[in-house]
Structures are given as C-alpha cells and as structure tokens.
Design a protein around this motif. Structure first.
Motif, mmCIF file in Angstrom:
data_model
loop_
_atom_site.group_PDB
_atom_site.id
_atom_site.type_symbol
_atom_site.label_atom_id
_atom_site.label_comp_id
_atom_site.label_asym_id
_atom_site.label_seq_id
_atom_site.Cartn_x
_atom_site.Cartn_y
_atom_site.Cartn_z
ATOM 1 N N GLY A 288 0.817 -1.219 0.000
ATOM 2 C CA GLY A 288 0.000 0.000 0.000
ATOM 3 C C GLY A 288 0.846 1.263 0.000
ATOM 4 O O GLY A 288 0.514 2.247 -0.671
ATOM 5 N N LYS A 289 1.936 1.235 0.750
ATOM 6 C CA LYS A 289 2.820 2.400 0.770
ATOM 7 C C LYS A 289 3.481 2.596 -0.591
ATOM 8 O O LYS A 289 3.625 3.733 -1.064
ATOM 9 N N SER A 290 3.868 1.497 -1.231
ATOM 10 C CA SER A 290 4.433 1.608 -2.577
ATOM 11 C C SER A 290 3.415 2.185 -3.549
ATOM 12 O O SER A 290 3.752 2.985 -4.424
ATOM 13 N N VAL A 291 2.151 1.782 -3.396
ATOM 14 C CA VAL A 291 1.092 2.319 -4.242
ATOM 15 C C VAL A 291 0.980 3.830 -4.065
ATOM 16 O O VAL A 291 0.854 4.587 -5.041
ATOM 17 N N MET A 292 1.031 4.292 -2.819
ATOM 18 C CA MET A 292 0.894 5.721 -2.554
ATOM 19 C C MET A 292 2.013 6.517 -3.234
ATOM 20 O O MET A 292 1.751 7.523 -3.907
ATOM 21 N N PHE A 293 3.241 6.064 -3.087
ATOM 22 C CA PHE A 293 4.354 6.789 -3.680
ATOM 23 C C PHE A 293 4.417 6.600 -5.194
ATOM 24 O O PHE A 293 4.809 7.516 -5.929
ATOM 25 N N SER A 294 4.000 5.428 -5.663
ATOM 26 C CA SER A 294 3.956 5.211 -7.110
ATOM 27 C C SER A 294 2.933 6.142 -7.748
ATOM 28 O O SER A 294 3.185 6.748 -8.801
ATOM 29 N N GLY A 295 1.767 6.251 -7.105
ATOM 30 C CA GLY A 295 0.753 7.174 -7.608
ATOM 31 C C GLY A 295 1.255 8.603 -7.631
ATOM 32 O O GLY A 295 0.968 9.364 -8.559
ATOM 33 N N ALA A 296 2.017 8.969 -6.613
ATOM 34 C CA ALA A 296 2.567 10.330 -6.554
ATOM 35 C C ALA A 296 3.533 10.577 -7.706
ATOM 36 O O ALA A 296 3.535 11.663 -8.312
ATOM 37 N N THR A 297 4.344 9.574 -8.067
ATOM 38 C CA THR A 297 5.286 9.759 -9.183
ATOM 39 C C THR A 297 4.539 9.890 -10.504
ATOM 40 O O THR A 297 4.928 10.689 -11.371
ATOM 41 N N VAL A 298 3.464 9.123 -10.664
ATOM 42 C CA VAL A 298 2.676 9.223 -11.893
ATOM 43 C C VAL A 298 2.043 10.610 -11.997
ATOM 44 O O VAL A 298 2.060 11.253 -13.057
ATOM 45 N N ILE A 299 1.472 11.092 -10.892
ATOM 46 C CA ILE A 299 0.821 12.401 -10.890
ATOM 47 C C ILE A 299 1.839 13.506 -11.181
ATOM 48 O O ILE A 299 1.561 14.448 -11.935
ATOM 49 N N LEU A 300 3.036 13.392 -10.610
ATOM 50 C CA LEU A 300 4.073 14.391 -10.878
ATOM 51 C C LEU A 300 4.435 14.423 -12.361
ATOM 52 O O LEU A 300 4.614 15.492 -12.953
ATOM 53 N N ALA A 301 4.529 13.231 -12.976
ATOM 54 C CA ALA A 301 4.845 13.175 -14.395
ATOM 55 C C ALA A 301 3.736 13.804 -15.235
ATOM 56 O O ALA A 301 3.989 14.477 -16.233
ATOM 57 N N LEU A 302 2.496 13.594 -14.797
ATOM 58 C CA LEU A 302 1.355 14.125 -15.549
ATOM 59 C C LEU A 302 1.176 15.623 -15.357
ATOM 60 O O LEU A 302 0.531 16.284 -16.183
ATOM 61 N N LEU A 303 1.732 16.177 -14.282
ATOM 62 C CA LEU A 303 1.610 17.620 -14.051
ATOM 63 C C LEU A 303 2.219 18.433 -15.196
ATOM 64 O O LEU A 303 1.794 19.557 -15.465
ATOM 65 N N GLY A 304 3.205 17.835 -15.860
ATOM 66 C CA GLY A 304 3.829 18.537 -16.976
ATOM 67 C C GLY A 304 2.837 18.895 -18.070
ATOM 68 O O GLY A 304 2.978 19.919 -18.739
ATOM 69 N N MET A 305 1.800 18.066 -18.241
ATOM 70 C CA MET A 305 0.819 18.322 -19.287
ATOM 71 C C MET A 305 -0.072 19.514 -18.951
ATOM 72 O O MET A 305 -0.688 20.103 -19.837
ATOM 73 N N LEU A 306 -0.146 19.866 -17.668
ATOM 74 C CA LEU A 306 -0.958 21.012 -17.274
ATOM 75 C C LEU A 306 -0.250 22.335 -17.555
ATOM 76 O O LEU A 306 -0.877 23.388 -17.554
ATOM 77 N N LEU A 552 11.145 13.704 -5.480
ATOM 78 C CA LEU A 552 10.246 12.809 -4.746
ATOM 79 C C LEU A 552 10.943 11.505 -4.381
ATOM 80 O O LEU A 552 10.875 11.046 -3.232
ATOM 81 N N LEU A 553 11.615 10.888 -5.349
ATOM 82 C CA LEU A 553 12.288 9.622 -5.072
ATOM 83 C C LEU A 553 13.421 9.793 -4.070
ATOM 84 O O LEU A 553 13.686 8.892 -3.258
#
Length: 629
Positions: A288-306, A552-553
């Motif tokens: 679950g903790k890996s999921v939380m941080f993995s989701g955060a990395t995906v969201i950070l990558a997607l922020l570039g599109m905004l 983040l990492l």
C-alpha cells in the motif's frame, strides 16, 4: 520509506469498518454516475483551444470581435458528373436546387451557401468543367457544426441518389465528426480487448475468479468516479472529449496494477497463517505504501501536461490525474474493506487447469527465478544487453518528424476523405481553411491601403497562393481581413512553411511603417503555432518532470543513487518507445503486420503525451520493485 503516512494503519482501520467504507464508496459512485449522465455532455468539447493566445489566436479574436462575430466553419459540397459539365442546363438546375435545399436547413444550422452560378467565380469550377464546389458556412461553434453537418450530409446523399450525380461533403465539421467517431470506436474496441486480456492474465496469475475480478472492479470504480469529477470540473473548465479515453485507459492501467500488488501481498500473508486483519495491515503497510508513492510519481509526471498552454494537453493531464488519484485512494481504503468482508473467500471459485494456489500459497515461477538468478550472477553482461536493446531503437528518435497527418490517416471509405481528395485534385484545398491576414488599424488611411496593395501584389508571386485574395473590412474602418487560400492542406508542412514566410518576409516587407498591427491567422497559422508550442515546451516538460521525480524519489528512498538510476532507466524505456514510433509509423517498418498506416509525420502532441504517461508508469513499476526489495 518510513516517516510518511502509515498506510498500514489506514488499511486496518478501513478493514475494521468495512460496511461503512464500502457504503461510502458506493454512494460516491452513484453520485458520479448521476453527474456523468447529467453533466458530462456539456463538460467536453471537440474544439482545441490555446490557453495562452499566440499570434493566430489574437488575430482570430480580433476578427470575431470587430468583423464576423464567433468563428464559423466551412463545408465544401462537391457536385460532379462524368457526362455533364457546369455549362449544361440540367447540371445547373441540380446545383441550384441543391443550394436552395441546403438553405432550407435554416440559419440555426447554415449561415450561408453559394454556388458558381451565383458567384461567377471561376475557381469554383474544376479544369475539366465536370465538377463544381458549393461552399457552405455552418452556424454556431464546431460542436454545433458537427451536430448539424449530419443533416447537410443526409441532404447531399438524397440529392446524389435522385440525380445520379456524385455529391460529396468535406470540411472542418465533417472531418472532425468522422475523426471523432473513428477515435471513439477504436477506443471502445481497445478498451474491450484490454479488459478481456487483463482478466485472462489475472485469472492465470491468481487462479480464482474472485481474486481476478477485484482489480478490474476497483479500476471500474476509479474510472466512473474520475468521469464524475470530470463532469463537474468541466462545467468551469471545458475539456477535450479525448479525456474520456484517457481516463478509461489510465484507470485500467493503474487501477488494476495498484490493487494487484496489494491483493498479492494480502494473499501471501494469509498463506503464512496471518489472520485477515493482520494480513491487511501488512499488505497496506508495504504494498500500500508503494502504491501511494507510485501514484505520486505518476501524478508528478502528468503535471507537466498542465503546464502546456493548450486545452487538449490540460484535459488529458487533468483526467489522468483524477483517475490515478482515485485509484490510489480506492486501493488504500476500499480494497482493505472488501478484503475484510471476503477474508479467505478471496480465493474462491477456482479456475480449472489454471488454478495455481493451494491453501493460498503461491508456487514460485521457475522461469522468473532462473531469469533473476542469471541476471544477478552476470550483472555487467545483463546491463550491456538490456541497455543495447533499449538504446538501439532510441537512436531513431533523432529522426522524428513531428506535425500532423490529418485526414490522410482516415480510412479511404470515409466520404469526408474522398471529397477531400477530390478537392485536392481539382480545386484549392485552401477553400476549406484559408490563411487570414488580420490588419488592425486605420484601414482607410493611405499608408494602410498602400500596404495592403503591396502585400496582395507580392503574395500573388508565391506558388502556394494561386487564388486571388479576398479583402473585407468592418464598417468602423479599424480592421481588415485578407483571406488567402493556400494550395495545401492546413496541417501540412507546405502550409506551415507558407505561414512562416508570410510572417517573416511578406508581412514585414509590406506593412513596415504603416502603423497597423498585422496578424497571420486562420487554420494553417493555428497549426503552425500549435507545432511551435509543442516544440518549445518539449525540453521544458522533460526537465520539469525529471526534476520533480528526482526530488520525490530522493525523499522517499533517502538516496541520490536510487532516483538517478530510476531516471536513467526510465529515460531508456521512453527513448525506445519514441524510436519504435519512428520505425513503425514514420518509416513504415512492420506497420503492415499490425494493420497500422505509415504517416509522413508523428502527431505533434504525441511525444509530450507519451513522455508524461510512459515516464510516470515506468517510474511506477520501478518504485514497486525497489520498495519490495
């Protein structure tokens, strides 16, 4: 990875109150379904807009404000006969009758329609005189035009059937309608195949129907709720209709993955004799903790599109962020509650011949054990082989040509493409989407009049402007528009080059010292600005995403080596994906094997889109593996 939110305690608390948690999620899902049914249609659009107006947009806004009102969209009806010419009375009667019938659709659908016999414009007749065009200006926005063009097409089909002549329609609305319908159909087909393949893989992995169905069900919850959020947000910030495909695609990807990792760890703990609450706590605190941080990395990558000032990028980025965030929260809260209700029944309904679980204990895969063992014994050799395999296709990225393939990617069976090709053969494509030179100033002054004359005289020498320009001005005398059909498709390299020449050579040379502000606008100029923006923002987005991911990492793993290694590895995978795009789609190598079409240019939005999505997802798996280690 310590020192952050205790996902283990959160999972256990949700597991202790499973019915309440499930009820809350069901309520939110119902509300999301209501929001989708009532609001999603008004939240999405087929139009693509700049959020920071470039030159083409500024010119268009001036035209709409001072001359024409809201932008209109052109359709071209092509009437042709193998036997008759435009000089024959029966041909003339058919064209005039068709024009009258189109006009009867009313001003709420058709703003204007004109034929050759009314305009007496020789450019409206093909060289062999067996074809003519009937330009139609659609009323309303592009969304309105797409809806109303169906009536126009039905009318032309009726005329074609009754007269025995060929009557076809093409233009902004009909091409957009066909493209969107094709994208929607392909998206639905892809999603169906994706779900079925995911189910098959999950059945093989888990061997039981309940365990295999849980990740797909959680992905479904995430998709529905994200679409509900989009419907609400879209009332304030209208989004591209492609956001629906993006949410579905990303929802399936991350929703299944996140729940898969937690579910696997939960079943592993059950197989070791833990009770369900302890197993849920451990699974939540690790996977679950890996999921939380993995989701955060995906969201950070997607922020570039905004950050990119275009509505399509903003829409795709926002939609993907919505569904990733919902998937993370669902995995950390809803999944533990469901597992608490199921307990050991998560291993129920075993699949014959596929079932590989005995009392919840999984057998290790010999293939992966041997592969991992080989890699660990020969790390240098393994690195050389894998890096070479990824770096080799990456080299082709430097040969990428970005742009737009436009209508030529549509199947040949589409009428809008057939009419478009006929227009290309016999008329000027610029009739659909001409360049518009917007002159803002005292257009009645001698200086501006002389500048306009200099411009129109000089541009006649340009080989791509083979139709005389049309000059219109407003009653106030403070704005003029020079409509200049370009002998090329609006999204072609030729049209973009012509726009560049107009901006850098013809306009400055003609209007210098006139006192007027001049903007090169129209669809070819909009495409040129769109291509420029994607090229301009690409290096910035790369640095932005890489920098945030590194930070983040570094915080998560408290290391400099781990994030640096992760970024290098993920850049290799993204580079390989870019290279394969060039090899398959641009060069056509292997395209036929998969039913793909070779194109002259990779769509300009694709590299930025792929970087954000691929980097985020590949970093996602990296976090899972490093976290497990």
């Amino acid at each position: 990875m310590s020192g952050f939110i205790s996902t283990g305690r959160l999972a256990e608390k949700c597991a202790r109150r499973p019915r309440m948690i499930v009820a809350v999620w069901l309520l939110v899902t119902v509300l999301a379904i209501v929001a989708m049914s009532q609001l999603l249609g008004s939240a999405i659009t087929t139009e693509i807009e700049f959020t920071r107006p470039p030159e083409s947009q500024k010119g268009l806004e001036l035209v709409e404000e001072k001359l024409t009102g809201p932008e209109k969209y052109n359709e071209i009806v092509i009437v042709s006969s193998p036997d008759l010419t435009v000089d024959d009375q029966s041909f003339k009667k058919q064209v005039q009758d068709l024009t009258a019938e189109i006009a009867t659709l009313g001003p709420d659908q058709i703003e204007s329609v004109v034929n050759y016999y009314q305009a007496q414009d020789a450019s409206m007749v093909a060289a062999d005189r067996h074809s003519t065009v009937v330009p139609v200006v659609m009323a309303g926005t592009l969304d309105d035009a797409e809806e109303n063009v169906v009536n126009l097409i039905n009318l032309t089909h009726s005329t074609s059937a009754q007269s025995g002549m060929s009557v076809m329609t093409t233009g902004a609305a009909s091409i957009s309608k066909d493209s969107n319908e094709l994208a929607k159909a392909d998206g639905q087909k892809t999603e169906t195949v994706g779900i079925l393949l995911a189910l098959v893989i999950l059945l093989v992995v888990f061997g039981t129907l309940i365990a295999a169905g849980l990740p797909v069900a959680l992905a479904g919850f995430s998709i529905v709720i994200a679409l509900g959020i989009t419907a609400l947000v879209g009332q304030r910030f209208e989004m591209s209709f492609f956001v629906v495909n993006m949410i579905t695609m990303m929802g399936l990807a991350v929703g299944i993955d996140y729940s898969l990792f937690v579910l696997s760890r939960y079943r592993e703990e059950l197989s070791q004799g833990k009770d369900k609450y302890e197993a849920i706590r451990i699974a939540g605190g690790t996977a679950g903790k890996s999921v939380m941080f993995s989701g955060a990395t995906v969201i950070l990558a997607l922020l570039g599109m905004l950050v990119i000032p275009m509505s399509i990028f903003n829409s795709l980025g926002a939609g993907a962020i919505f569904v990733v965030a919902v998937a993370v929260v669902a995995t950390l809260t809803l999944l533990p509650a469901v597992l608490a209700l199921l307990g050991h029944r998560v291993n129920s309904i075993k699949i014959p011949l596929v079932h590989r679980v005995t009392n919840g204990k999984s057998n290790d895969s010999r293939f992966w054990n041997r592969t991992t063992g080989f890699v660990m014994k020969r790390p240098i050799l393994s690195i050389i082989v894998v890096v070479s395999l990824l770096a080799l296709p990456s080299i082709f990225y430097f040969q990428i040509k970005t742009g737009s393939s436009g209508i030529k990617t549509l199947p040949d069976s589409f009428e809008s493409k057939q009419a478009y090709l006929a227009l290309e053969r016999n008329f000027s494509l610029g009739l659909i989407s001409p360049v518009k030179i917007v002159v803002d100033g005292d257009v009645n002054s001698d200086e501006v009049r002389q500048a306009i004359t200099r411009f129109t005289d000089s541009v006649k020498q340009h080989p791509d402007f083979n139709i005389a320009p049309i000059i219109t001005q407003n009653d106030a005398g403070d704005l003029a528009m020079i409509t200049l059909p370009v002998n090329a498709t609006a999204d072609s390299a030729k049209a973009v080059t012509a726009v560049k020449q107009l901006r850098e050579e013809y306009v400055p040379a003609s209007f210098a010292g006139s006192g007027a502000a001049v903007y090169v606008s129209g669809e070819p100029a909009i495409n040129a600005d769109y291509f420029n923006i994607t090229d301009e923002y690409r290096p910035f987005i790369f640095v932005f995403v890489l920098g945030l991911s590194f930070i983040l990492l570094m915080l998560v793993f408290r290391s400099l080596v781990v994030p640096l290694k992760a970024i290098i590895m993920n850049l290799l995978s993204v580079g390989a994906a870019y290279g394969l795009l060039v090899i398959v789609f641009q060069k056509g190598i292997g395209a036929g094997l998969f039913g793909f079409k070779q194109v002259d240019a990779i769509e300009a939005w694709l590299p930025l889109f792929l970087f954000s999505v691929l980097f985020g997802l590949s970093m996602d798996y990296h976090v899972f593996l490093i976290g497990r280690i």
